[in-house]
Design a protein around this motif. Structure first.
Motif, short mmCIF file in Angstrom:
data_model
loop_
_atom_site.label_atom_id
_atom_site.label_comp_id
_atom_site.label_asym_id
_atom_site.label_seq_id
_atom_site.Cartn_x
_atom_site.Cartn_y
_atom_site.Cartn_z
N ARG A 128 0.91 -1.43 -0.31
CA ARG A 128 0.35 0.40 -0.26
C ARG A 128 0.46 0.94 0.18
NH1 ARG A 128 -2.94 0.42 4.43
NH2 ARG A 128 -2.43 -2.23 5.14
N TYR A 129 2.43 1.00 1.04
CA TYR A 129 2.70 2.60 0.92
C TYR A 129 3.33 2.93 -0.32
CZ TYR A 129 6.61 5.22 2.61
OH TYR A 129 7.55 6.15 2.64
N ALA A 130 3.98 1.81 -0.78
CA ALA A 130 4.93 1.91 -2.26
C ALA A 130 3.75 2.67 -3.51
CB ALA A 130 4.76 0.77 -2.51
N GLU A 131 2.40 2.39 -3.55
CA GLU A 131 1.44 2.30 -4.47
C GLU A 131 1.10 3.93 -4.16
OE1 GLU A 131 -3.40 1.86 -5.79
OE2 GLU A 131 -2.31 0.02 -4.55
N ALA A 132 1.36 4.22 -3.57
CA ALA A 132 0.77 5.53 -2.96
C ALA A 132 2.05 5.95 -3.05
CB ALA A 132 0.13 6.00 -0.84
N GLN A 133 3.00 6.06 -3.21
CA GLN A 133 4.21 6.48 -3.21
C GLN A 133 4.16 6.99 -4.41
OE1 GLN A 133 6.14 8.27 -1.47
NE2 GLN A 133 5.65 7.91 0.52
N LYS A 134 4.39 5.67 -5.95
CA LYS A 134 3.64 6.14 -6.61
C LYS A 134 3.49 6.58 -7.09
CE LYS A 134 2.43 2.17 -9.30
NZ LYS A 134 2.83 1.04 -10.20
N ARG A 135 1.93 6.86 -6.53
CA ARG A 135 1.19 7.71 -7.15
C ARG A 135 0.54 8.85 -6.76
NH1 ARG A 135 -3.50 7.34 -3.94
NH2 ARG A 135 -3.69 4.63 -3.95
N SER B 67 3.62 10.27 -9.82
CA SER B 67 2.82 10.64 -10.89
C SER B 67 1.62 11.64 -10.89
CB SER B 67 2.19 9.75 -11.02
OG SER B 67 1.24 8.83 -10.40
N ALA B 68 1.74 12.07 -10.10
CA ALA B 68 0.05 13.42 -9.25
C ALA B 68 1.09 14.31 -9.65
CB ALA B 68 -0.61 13.13 -8.41
N PRO B 69 0.38 15.61 -10.43
CA PRO B 69 0.05 16.26 -10.69
C PRO B 69 0.96 17.94 -9.34
CG PRO B 69 -1.62 17.08 -10.98
CD PRO B 69 -1.23 15.44 -11.08
N ALA B 70 2.12 18.39 -8.91
CA ALA B 70 1.87 19.45 -7.90
C ALA B 70 0.51 20.25 -7.59
CB ALA B 70 3.46 20.03 -7.83
N ARG B 71 -0.29 20.74 -6.68
CA ARG B 71 -1.15 21.15 -6.72
C ARG B 71 -0.58 22.73 -6.41
NH1 ARG B 71 -3.79 20.09 -0.45
NH2 ARG B 71 -3.57 17.94 -0.70
#
Length: 87
Positions: free
Chosen positions: A14-21, A24-28
């Motif tokens: 779960r941690y690795a998936e959250a880090q990957k997500r 890849s997400a654009p900065a706020r």
């Protein structure tokens, strides 16, 4: 594999998936800042309102944090101390 090993593996996945997500997400974008108020009427009205309510003047502005018991912090506004001092 024990139950604890399974739990640890799931947590790490779960941690690795959250880090990957997150990568890849654009900065706020930053929140827009309101422009300063035009004219002196707004700046002179605030201290007069505070004086009418019996609060401290702007030079001695307090933090104002309230605890669950309703007591107010007496440190200066924006204090660097981690704790509040209640009166």
């Amino acid at each position: 594999m024990s139950k604890m090993d399974n739990l640890r593996a799931m947590r790490e996945a779960r941690y690795a998936e959250a880090q990957k997500r997150a990568a890849s997400a654009p900065a706020r974008p930053k929140a827009p800042v309101a422009p300063p108020a035009a004219g002196g009427s707004a700046s002179t009205a605030a201290p007069a309102g505070r004086a009418a309510r019996g609060e401290a003047p702007a030079a001695e502005e307090l933090c104002g944090h309230r605890n669950m018991g309703g007591r107010t912090c007496t440190r200066e506004r924006g204090h660097a101390a981690k704790t509040h001092r209640y009166s």
